[in-house]
Design an enzyme around this catalytic site. Structure first.
Site, PDB file in Angstrom:
ATOM      1  N   PRO A 124      42.065  44.494  40.421  1.00  0.00           N
ATOM      2  CG  PRO A 124      42.776  43.947  42.565  1.00  0.00           C
ATOM      3  CD  PRO A 124      41.989  44.961  41.808  1.00  0.00           C
ATOM      4  CB  ALA A 127      39.822  40.335  43.194  1.00  0.00           C
ATOM      5  CG  LEU A 129      37.725  44.004  43.881  1.00  0.00           C
ATOM      6  CD1 LEU A 129      39.070  44.683  44.083  1.00  0.00           C
ATOM      7  CD2 LEU A 129      36.821  44.321  45.057  1.00  0.00           C
ATOM      8  N   GLY A 130      34.571  43.546  40.154  1.00  0.00           N
ATOM      9  CA  GLY A 130      33.847  44.006  38.965  1.00  0.00           C
ATOM     10  C   GLY A 130      34.721  44.387  37.791  1.00  0.00           C
ATOM     11  CB  SER A 131      38.119  43.409  36.693  1.00  0.00           C
ATOM     12  OG  SER A 131      37.958  42.023  36.546  1.00  0.00           O
ATOM     13  CB  SER A 132      34.029  41.026  33.918  1.00  0.00           C
ATOM     14  OG  SER A 132      34.852  40.088  34.520  1.00  0.00           O
ATOM     15  CB  ALA A 134      35.356  47.900  35.228  1.00  0.00           C
ATOM     16  CG  ASP A 175      29.606  43.364  39.089  1.00  0.00           C
ATOM     17  OD1 ASP A 175      28.852  43.388  40.074  1.00  0.00           O
ATOM     18  OD2 ASP A 175      30.581  42.601  38.993  1.00  0.00           O
TER      19      ASP A 175
HETATM   20  O1  PMV Z   1      32.614  38.171  42.897  1.00  0.00           O
HETATM   21  P1  PMV Z   1      31.649  38.817  41.986  1.00  0.00           P
HETATM   22  O2  PMV Z   1      31.879  40.243  41.787  1.00  0.00           O
HETATM   23  O3  PMV Z   1      31.491  38.048  40.696  1.00  0.00           O
HETATM   24  O4  PMV Z   1      30.249  38.807  42.729  1.00  0.00           O
HETATM   25  C1  PMV Z   1      29.333  37.793  42.606  1.00  0.00           C
HETATM   26  C2  PMV Z   1      28.123  38.142  43.399  1.00  0.00           C
HETATM   27  C3  PMV Z   1      27.157  37.000  43.506  1.00  0.00           C
HETATM   28  O5  PMV Z   1      26.101  37.452  44.335  1.00  0.00           O
HETATM   29  C4  PMV Z   1      27.786  35.788  44.133  1.00  0.00           C
HETATM   30  C5  PMV Z   1      26.613  36.615  42.156  1.00  0.00           C
HETATM   31  C6  PMV Z   1      25.682  37.614  41.527  1.00  0.00           C
HETATM   32  O6  PMV Z   1      25.478  37.496  40.304  1.00  0.00           O
HETATM   33  O7  PMV Z   1      25.115  38.478  42.209  1.00  0.00           O
END
Ligand code: PMV
Length: 362
Positions: A124, A127, A129-132, A134, A175
């Site tokens: 998704p 959300a 979950l690291g879609s960008s 990925a 990510d």
């Molecule tokens: O929701 P996401 O996957 O973009 O996670 C952000 C994680 C943070 O700690 C809030 C920001 C970061 O760059 O680590």
């Protein structure tokens, strides 16, 4: 360097979840993240016409199917790619593909000819979950392989991190590391270290990127791509005002990550669950938990979960409270997923520690 090939290259990468330490990691505290068995696949093949043809299908949350030509002859007078089928701002989802193509040309002098890029994702969007990341890892990996640019995994990770940063202005290295290597990583003071830990069965609950009930609101969709940046900035603001209090919260979060890694090593799921609950409380304390995500966590805990927390950046009420929670379900998995469904969230069984980048000729 251009090397036209008839074969199709397929790169596939996992999504990520942050198990412990999101937000606190921005200030050098420890965090633990892992790959999950939801994947994004990029197929690169040749096509008759010159230029790139890009198609993205995002499977879990919505059926955006969007074609974009970025071949030079298909740009407008400002050099912008011409769209011919789109939910307008949803093109942001493919900014990463466009940047990967630009980067490939600039860095490796490769990328000419007619190229079809087809992306299918089980991750998704927006959300947490690291879609960008990925998208960046799988796209640059597939393109490099297709054009015969040799690379090891570390080279791909570095390229993908640069691409993600170029699009977003900033990006944590977590990510792209997870999407490239899979498994688990810990992060401390910006240093990413790979860890060997056993896989866990978890549930991810998503307030999805475009809640269908809200319709396709293009303004909200475009704000989603800036969600993490916005929330991180808000935390920074609050931390500036309540510095001594936030320092204590951040130190507690750091200790939680240390103890959580130990709990996973020892297979102590009761302790792990409690640590998730405490971590969630700290995220709430720094103001990143909107009502919808809070309800998902409380509901999961009340339904018998051993632990539950927000994962990733959290959410903002004004953009639909979009975000995800992570649940250690114990014996109550089915009950928790049903409750999530009733609440209008997407509940997914996931296994942590999954395989990283895979590249195949198909
Ligand atoms: O929701 P996401 O996957 O973009 O996670 C952000 C994680 C943070 O700690 C809030 C920001 C970061 O760059 O680590």
């Amino acid at each position: 360097m251009y090397n036209k090939m008839e074969r199709k290259i397929r790169a596939s990468v996992p999504a990520k979840v942050i198990l412990f330490g999101e937000h606190f990691v921005v200030y050098g505290k420890r965090a633990l993240a892992t790959a999950i068995n939801r994947r994004l696949t990029v197929d690169v093949s040749s096509r008759e016409k010159k230029g790139y043809h890009v198609k993205i299908e995002n499977i879990p949350t919505f059926g955006i199917e969007m074609d974009l030509e970025v071949g030079k002859e298909d740009r407008d007078e400002k050099g912008k790619a011409l769209l011919y089928k789109d939910y307008e701002n949803a093109t942001k989802a493919i900014a990463y593909v466009r940047e990967s193509i630009r980067y490939l040309e600039e860095r490796y002098g490769a990328g000419e000819g007619g190229v079809e890029v087809e992306i299918k994702s089980q991750i998704p969007l927006s959300a947490g979950l690291g879609s960008s990341a990925a998208t960046c890892v799988a796209t640059i990996a597939a393109l490099k392989e297709y054009f015969g640019v040799s690379s090891d995994l570390e080279g791909i990770r570095e390229d993908a991190h640069r691409i993600e940063k170029a699009v977003q202005g900033d990006a944590s290295p977590v990510d792209t590391a997870i999407s490239t290597y899979g498994g688990y990583v810990s992060v401390e003071k910006g240093e990413v270290r790979r860890l060997r830990l056993a896989g866990l069965n978890l549930i991810v609950g998503c307030v999805s990127s475009i809640p269908l009930s809200m319709g396709i609101d293009t303004k909200k969709v475009s704000e989603l791509s800036l969600k993490t940046k916005k929330i991180v900035a808000e935390v920074k603001g609050r931390k500036g005002i309540f510095k001594s209090i936030f320092d204590c919260i951040f130190d507690a979060a750091d200790e939680i990550t240390v103890q959580a890694i130990r709990a996973i090593e020892e297979g102590d799921f009761i302790k792990l669950g409690v640590l998730m609950n405490i971590n969630h409380g700290l995220l709430d304390a720094i103001g990143v938990v909107p009502r919808g995500l809070s309800e998902l966590v409380k509901m999961s805990q009340a339904s018998g979960a051993l632990g539950a927390k927000v994962t990733g950046a959290g959410g903002l009420e004004e953009i639909g409270g979009v975000g995800s929670v992570l649940v250690l379900p114990g014996e109550s998995g089915e009950r928790i997923k049903t409750a999530m469904e009733i609440a209008g969230a997407l509940g997914m069984d996931v296994k942590t520690g999954g395989e990283g980048l895979k590249i195949d000729a198909v």
